[in-house]
Design an enzyme around this catalytic site. Structure first.
Site, mmCIF file in Angstrom:
data_model
loop_
_atom_site.group_PDB
_atom_site.id
_atom_site.type_symbol
_atom_site.label_atom_id
_atom_site.label_comp_id
_atom_site.label_asym_id
_atom_site.label_seq_id
_atom_site.Cartn_x
_atom_site.Cartn_y
_atom_site.Cartn_z
ATOM 1 N N CYS A 337 49.091 32.987 41.883
ATOM 2 C CA CYS A 337 49.252 33.233 43.269
ATOM 3 C C CYS A 337 47.731 33.746 44.004
ATOM 4 O O CYS A 337 48.336 33.656 45.210
ATOM 5 C CB CYS A 337 50.640 33.514 43.893
ATOM 6 N N ASP A 338 46.857 33.873 43.111
ATOM 7 C CA ASP A 338 45.927 34.920 43.279
ATOM 8 C C ASP A 338 44.888 33.716 44.227
ATOM 9 O O ASP A 338 44.399 32.861 43.824
ATOM 10 C CB ASP A 338 45.246 35.703 42.445
#
Lengths: 390, 390
Positions: A337-338
């Site tokens: 999710c970065d």
């Protein structure tokens, strides 16, 4: 001496061996598979290109026990960065005398530990470290690392390591006063050094220090060329023989009548081309109806072993399970999710138009600086597993 | 409602509790110590600032089991990125209904795994993922993430996540056709969002989608505000109450008569201020006789948990065991042989002139995006250990 860093036939055979393993064992993806014959082949090519140079494999590039064991059996020496790497080398057949503790940033207790395990060669770049080596590893040999300008390198080293040549000379004198053997001078020409003459300026600087100290009567004998030998990624560097010739000529030119002992610390050039990362396509998507390029999300990303895609510095060749048909431009990203976990959005990659979730994307020549970089558990994803084939 | 993100008295007490633990237990350095009362305090402050908003803790920010357990007991819901994070939350007391699988990049088998464990809420941003959720988690609720412009954020999110609003609307219609509950719209205003009005534009875009679909008769009810709430590092953001007021006003302004259900996914704002990384000084050195600044090398670096120092984006407040005397400028670097493992050379830090090897340097407010980022074994250094105090 005609072997290139990217000998296509050998690499093709290696990839075939790796794919046979993947087809048969079907390990979970993502994973890194190392072809051990290629490690042996690359090590041999470097040794042949630099026949009078002692090769110290930089363990940090790939600390897989099988790789270290193979290289120890081939007669390689080892450049280590930490006590854990010392333990690994000794457990896999290296002699303590074949180890250089080349990280200039060392805790006193780690120096003592190394000494206790028989290590007698250290690289320093500061007064504090020289004094710590003298106290905790008495009588050992020490190389002083100088800072150099690195041109032609994908990863120039900046000023983190090394000190000014005149300071290095003083510290070699200090080492001798403290009972250490002032062995010589080390440097690093920058990682993935694409220019065979990229060592020249640093060799000149090192020669000046060595020759000056020898004229004073200090028994300084050794030149440590550090790392920097490149691997073939999307771009193909000159062959090892060209590096060998350029480095040998530079040493002769700058050292004149004196013939130094020479060591080199390749990591990437030994293992990169041996490794293939198999990843699975998680998602192929467009972000809007007008997007011309697709986003391809893999199950491996910057935090799962592809740290060297930071700034898109290293561009791995890619092959997919749908190669052969028409292709189109893509952005390639990792599974976390970065938002920074994007591998390539400026480097031009085209992938098959029919690529879809569940297909494989293989990252070639990914044997160096991958698995050991991976995060322990970022986003809950496990670190990259390594398998070896023989 | 006057609690700031950096309530000095409470932070002072937290640091004192952590130091008592460090003095008493003397764990190996480097290590991260989390003060659990601070986690509770920050969670409470966010809930009070946004009283009608469901708080889903972003587990990726710090997946320490004690943190998840505390937050589950406090009634938090959880934003997860992977099956491992689902397992962690369930094992530590979260109900399956309190979990949102908010990573839009999901393998089909991971969706099936989540469904099997009772998870019924998913965030998507692509047709492929909506179809996969419909097939492997039938009847579940789905939020569609839209891409937004993020201003005022330390980490703008770019285009990796989200799709155009008109595509999101179509995918919510598709979700309904496929038997899913088309719950609403999600976005991310960018991590460490320092501007309380930074959610406004995205809320407007989301409201337009929600209201349009409701006018068509689709039962879309929910707005997911994503992450982005900031923590206090060297710079101090406004208090949670200011964020709460700005966000509440934006929702009322853009949604008009309709009152959406609202959820938010803070990670950094919950845990950053609870954590202290204790590191040891390995080396203090100058590189030449004319250098004005010293290099301070710590036993923690970019690959040991300080990944967010990339580009010097996050500047942690530092305290040392020699604070009080005169200070001077420093470059701060990590312990690996990697030239990129430099933490701060542009951000101005001054450290005590008498700082030396063996001293401690504590990095404050380091509870978010640290331990779980650390490399599994780069250079042979072990990943950052986490300890918790109560």
């Amino acid at each position: 001496m005609t072997k290139s860093f990217a000998d296509d036939n050998r690499l093709h055979e290696a990839t075939a061996r790796i794919r046979r393993f993947l087809d048969h064992d079907r390990p979970d993806t993502p994973c890194l598979v190392i072809d051990l014959p290629t490690v042996r082949d690359r090590f041999t090519a470097i040794r042949e290109a630099l026949p009078r140079v002692a090769v110290f494999y930089a363990v940090k590039a790939n600390p897989a026990p099988e790789v270290v064991e193979l290289l120890a059996a081939e007669g390689s020496c080892f450049d280590v960065a930490s006590p854990a790497e010392i333990d690994l080398c000794l457990a896999r057949g290296a002699a303590p005398g074949a180890i250089s503790y080349s990280n200039p940033i060392k805790k006193a207790r780690d120096i003592a530990y190394a000494f206790g395990r028989g290590v007698r060669l250290f690289v320093s770049d500061s007064e504090q470290d020289v004094r710590a080596v003298a106290e905790h590893a008495p009588g050992s040999s020490v190389l002083l690392r100088i800072v150099v300008e690195s041109r032609g390198s994908t990863y120039p080293f900046g000023k983190k390591f090394g000190c000014a040549p005149e300071m290095a000379a003083d510290l070699l004198r200090l080492a001798a006063e403290l009972g250490l053997a002032p062995l010589g001078v080390a440097f690093h020409a920058g990682s993935q050094q694409l220019d065979p003459t990229g060592w020249d300026g640093a060799i000149a600087d090192a020669a000046e220090v060595v020759l000056k100290l020898r004229a004073e009567g200090l028994p300084v004998t050794t030149l440590n060329l550090g790392g920097g030998l490149p691997a073939a990624y999307l771009e193909r560097p000159p062959a090892p023989a060209e590096y060998g010739a350029a480095i040998t000529a530079a040493i002769e030119r700058h050292f004149g009548d004196f013939t130094p002992r020479v060591m080199i610390e390749p990591g990437r050039a030994v293992v990169a081309e041996s490794g293939l990362i198999r990843s699975e396509v998680v998602l192929v998507a467009k972000k809007s109806y007008t997007d011309e390029q697709r986003w391809v999300f893999l199950d491996v990303g910057r935090y799962g072993g592809l740290a060297e895609t930071e700034g898109e510095a290293i561009a791995y060749p890619l092959e997919t399970s749908r190669d052969g048909g028409p292709t189109g431009p893509v952005v390639i990203a990792g599974p976390t999710c970065d938002a920074d976990d994007v591998l390539y959005q400026h480097t031009v990659y085209e992938l098959p138009l029919d690529l879809r979730a569940g297909d494989f994307v293989d990252l070639l020549r990914a044997g160096a600086y991958t698995a050991s970089y991976s995060s322990v558990a970022f986003n809950g994803f496990p670190p990259l597993a390594t398998h070896c084939v023989r």
